[in-house]
Design a protein around this motif. Structure first.
Motif, PDB file in Angstrom:
ATOM      1  N   CYS A  77       3.564   3.825  -2.615  1.00 44.48           N
ATOM      2  CA  CYS A  77       3.961   2.421  -2.828  1.00 44.48           C
ATOM      3  C   CYS A  77       5.066   2.033  -1.857  1.00 44.48           C
ATOM      4  O   CYS A  77       5.028   0.962  -1.243  1.00 44.48           O
ATOM      5  CB  CYS A  77       4.490   2.227  -4.245  1.00 44.48           C
ATOM      6  SG  CYS A  77       3.227   2.346  -5.477  1.00 44.48           S
ATOM      7  N   ASP A  99       3.742   1.555   1.602  1.00 43.33           N
ATOM      8  CA  ASP A  99       3.022   0.282   1.718  1.00 43.33           C
ATOM      9  C   ASP A  99       3.999  -0.876   1.851  1.00 43.33           C
ATOM     10  O   ASP A  99       3.792  -1.784   2.648  1.00 43.33           O
ATOM     11  CB  ASP A  99       2.139   0.061   0.483  1.00 43.33           C
ATOM     12  CG  ASP A  99       0.890   0.917   0.554  1.00 43.33           C
ATOM     13  OD1 ASP A  99       0.618   1.438   1.653  1.00 43.33           O
ATOM     14  OD2 ASP A  99       0.206   1.078  -0.473  1.00 43.33           O
ATOM     15  N   ARG A 100       5.072  -0.831   1.055  1.00 42.46           N
ATOM     16  CA  ARG A 100       6.052  -1.919   1.106  1.00 42.46           C
ATOM     17  C   ARG A 100       6.797  -1.929   2.432  1.00 42.46           C
ATOM     18  O   ARG A 100       7.129  -2.981   2.965  1.00 42.46           O
ATOM     19  CB  ARG A 100       7.075  -1.759  -0.038  1.00 42.46           C
ATOM     20  CG  ARG A 100       6.564  -2.328  -1.315  1.00 42.46           C
ATOM     21  CD  ARG A 100       7.588  -2.154  -2.402  1.00 42.46           C
ATOM     22  NE  ARG A 100       6.930  -1.712  -3.614  1.00 42.46           N
ATOM     23  CZ  ARG A 100       7.473  -0.906  -4.503  1.00 42.46           C
ATOM     24  NH1 ARG A 100       8.674  -0.437  -4.319  1.00 42.46           N
ATOM     25  NH2 ARG A 100       6.812  -0.581  -5.574  1.00 42.46           N
ATOM     26  N   ALA A 121       4.218  -3.366   5.092  1.00 45.69           N
ATOM     27  CA  ALA A 121       3.700  -4.727   4.930  1.00 45.69           C
ATOM     28  C   ALA A 121       4.309  -5.758   5.898  1.00 45.69           C
ATOM     29  O   ALA A 121       3.556  -6.438   6.600  1.00 45.69           O
ATOM     30  CB  ALA A 121       3.850  -5.182   3.488  1.00 45.69           C
ATOM     31  N   GLN A 170       2.283  -7.631   8.979  1.00 45.48           N
ATOM     32  CA  GLN A 170       2.193  -9.098   8.978  1.00 45.48           C
ATOM     33  C   GLN A 170       2.625  -9.653  10.325  1.00 45.48           C
ATOM     34  O   GLN A 170       1.975 -10.504  10.917  1.00 45.48           O
ATOM     35  CB  GLN A 170       3.087  -9.649   7.857  1.00 45.48           C
ATOM     36  CG  GLN A 170       3.128 -11.161   7.779  1.00 45.48           C
ATOM     37  CD  GLN A 170       1.801 -11.724   7.295  1.00 45.48           C
ATOM     38  OE1 GLN A 170       1.186 -11.178   6.395  1.00 45.48           O
ATOM     39  NE2 GLN A 170       1.348 -12.797   7.927  1.00 45.48           N
ATOM     40  N   SER A 226       4.862  -2.706  -8.300  1.00 46.12           N
ATOM     41  CA  SER A 226       3.653  -2.580  -7.497  1.00 46.12           C
ATOM     42  C   SER A 226       2.654  -3.656  -7.891  1.00 46.12           C
ATOM     43  O   SER A 226       2.504  -3.959  -9.071  1.00 46.12           O
ATOM     44  CB  SER A 226       3.032  -1.207  -7.708  1.00 46.12           C
ATOM     45  OG  SER A 226       3.960  -0.226  -7.368  1.00 46.12           O
ATOM     46  N   LYS A 227       1.972  -4.201  -6.879  1.00 49.73           N
ATOM     47  CA  LYS A 227       0.981  -5.244  -7.130  1.00 49.73           C
ATOM     48  C   LYS A 227      -0.335  -4.868  -6.470  1.00 49.73           C
ATOM     49  O   LYS A 227      -0.355  -4.081  -5.528  1.00 49.73           O
ATOM     50  CB  LYS A 227       1.458  -6.573  -6.526  1.00 49.73           C
ATOM     51  CG  LYS A 227       2.650  -7.186  -7.224  1.00 49.73           C
ATOM     52  CD  LYS A 227       2.895  -8.590  -6.665  1.00 49.73           C
ATOM     53  CE  LYS A 227       4.122  -9.212  -7.281  1.00 49.73           C
ATOM     54  NZ  LYS A 227       5.306  -9.143  -6.465  1.00 49.73           N
ATOM     55  N   CYS A 228      -1.426  -5.481  -6.979  1.00 46.52           N
ATOM     56  CA  CYS A 228      -2.719  -5.338  -6.317  1.00 46.52           C
ATOM     57  C   CYS A 228      -2.648  -6.116  -5.008  1.00 46.52           C
ATOM     58  O   CYS A 228      -2.173  -7.242  -4.985  1.00 46.52           O
ATOM     59  CB  CYS A 228      -3.829  -5.883  -7.201  1.00 46.52           C
ATOM     60  SG  CYS A 228      -5.373  -6.130  -6.324  1.00 46.52           S
ATOM     61  N   ASP A 229      -3.125  -5.489  -3.919  1.00 50.08           N
ATOM     62  CA  ASP A 229      -3.055  -6.131  -2.601  1.00 50.08           C
ATOM     63  C   ASP A 229      -3.925  -7.389  -2.550  1.00 50.08           C
ATOM     64  O   ASP A 229      -3.636  -8.314  -1.799  1.00 50.08           O
ATOM     65  CB  ASP A 229      -3.537  -5.162  -1.508  1.00 50.08           C
ATOM     66  CG  ASP A 229      -2.462  -4.123  -1.215  1.00 50.08           C
ATOM     67  OD1 ASP A 229      -1.302  -4.390  -1.543  1.00 50.08           O
ATOM     68  OD2 ASP A 229      -2.804  -3.059  -0.671  1.00 50.08           O
ATOM     69  N   THR A 230      -5.001  -7.408  -3.343  1.00 50.84           N
ATOM     70  CA  THR A 230      -5.954  -8.503  -3.245  1.00 50.84           C
ATOM     71  C   THR A 230      -5.584  -9.693  -4.140  1.00 50.84           C
ATOM     72  O   THR A 230      -5.500 -10.823  -3.677  1.00 50.84           O
ATOM     73  CB  THR A 230      -7.374  -8.005  -3.617  1.00 50.84           C
ATOM     74  OG1 THR A 230      -7.618  -6.813  -2.887  1.00 50.84           O
ATOM     75  CG2 THR A 230      -8.422  -9.039  -3.268  1.00 50.84           C
ATOM     76  N   GLY A 280      -2.829  -9.782  -6.394  1.00 45.67           N
ATOM     77  CA  GLY A 280      -1.410  -9.915  -6.697  1.00 45.67           C
ATOM     78  C   GLY A 280      -1.053  -9.562  -8.134  1.00 45.67           C
ATOM     79  O   GLY A 280       0.090  -9.726  -8.549  1.00 45.67           O
ATOM     80  N   CYS A 336      -9.291  -2.327  -8.880  1.00 43.80           N
ATOM     81  CA  CYS A 336      -8.244  -3.062  -9.597  1.00 43.80           C
ATOM     82  C   CYS A 336      -8.778  -3.492 -10.958  1.00 43.80           C
ATOM     83  O   CYS A 336      -9.905  -3.975 -11.061  1.00 43.80           O
ATOM     84  CB  CYS A 336      -7.802  -4.269  -8.781  1.00 43.80           C
ATOM     85  SG  CYS A 336      -6.816  -5.453  -9.701  1.00 43.80           S
TER      86      CYS A 336
END
Ligand SMILES: [Zn+2]
Length: 282
Positions: A28, A31-32, A35, A39, A65-69, A71, A92
């Protein structure tokens, strides 16, 4: 002190779960970390003005943590390592988007690494040291795979772990001396080789992050296991290239994961592998 086998098995299982949790957390965080940089690169490629958004340390460490698709903020049930991936079929819960398989791979690697470290080094400071070293190796591998960068913060963290455990190891002067020799020999040696190759080929060959990683890692491995690390990381690197890990555009490929995996292998089974090798040639 003789520890009953049941307790060893129980603790190995606990460490497997702990390792999976740590790996899940590290994934996680990676990923953060990645990101905003991704971008920025996408904006740059698309020709739009890059929107700079920075990820603060607080957000990096404690963000939900969130779902990438979609949110969807992940709940406790979504965050159980390995099991939630299997029960949700790698998707998800809310929108059914695929969760990257690398989450599961990282969690399994973490679990196996933690259990193996405990089984190999038992109740010792070495166990504790390697349990703390592992998250850095995993984190830098994930980031390097994604954006071809090895974060300096993780290398500094590794250096701190080495310093903290220098004393508990006992014979710390001898260990410090070997660490110095190994890191200068391997880190310095590679720096010279890469400078030479850069000159000959006219482009950057080994990334600066890779050389720094080998320099820091050599503190832990010492001389013999350090040689083994270099040898294995070349083999793993070759495998990465052969299996399509190379980016076509600039002929680069992330070397960090190969070095980290080779270092982990050398720290766990290095002595056995070196002994085997020496018994074969002597
Ligand atoms: Zn979703």
């Amino acid at each position: 002190m003789q520890v009953p086998t049941e307790i060893t098995i129980y603790l190995s299982a606990v460490l497997f779960l702990l390792g999976a949790c740590v790996a899940s957390f590290v994934t996680c965080m990676a990923d953060r970390y990645v990101a905003p940089k991704r971008q920025k690169r996408n904006d740059w490629v698309a020709g739009t003005k890059p929107q700079s958004f920075k990820m603060g340390t607080r957000e990096l460490l404690f963000g939900r943590s969130k779902c990438d698709t979609c949110g969807h903020t992940l709940g406790v049930l979504d965050l159980v390592p390995i099991f939630s991936y299997i029960f949700l079929g790698g998707r998800c819960r809310k929108c059914g988007a695929k969760i990257p398989a690398r989450c599961l791979m990282a969690e399994l690697t973490g679990g196996l690494a933690y259990a193996a470290i405990f089984l190999k080094f038992g109740y010792s400071f070495v166990t504790l040291e390697y349990l703390l070293l592992f998250p850095a190796l995993l984190g830098l591998s994930l980031v390097d795979l994604d954006i071809m960068e090895i974060p300096d913060g993780l290398l500094i963290y590794m250096g701190v772990v080495f310093l903290v455990f220098l004393y508990p190891h006992g014979g710390y002067l001898a260990r410090a001396k070997e660490a110095l020799i190994a890191s200068l020999a391997f880190g310095g040696g590679l720096l010279l080789i890469s400078l030479l190759l850069d000159r000959i080929l006219g482009r950057e060959t080994l990334g600066g992050g890779d050389i720094k990683l080998i320099y820091i890692l050599a503190h832990f491995t010492g001389v013999w296991c350090g040689l083994l690390t270099i040898f294995c990381s070349c083999i793993f690197g070759l495998l990465t290239v052969l299996t399509g890990g190379r980016r076509k555009k600039n002929k680069e490929f992330p070397f960090g994961p190969s070095i980290a995996a080779a270092g982990g292998l050398a720290l766990l089974f290095g002595q056995e592998l070196v002994d085997l090798y020496l018994s074969l040639i002597l």
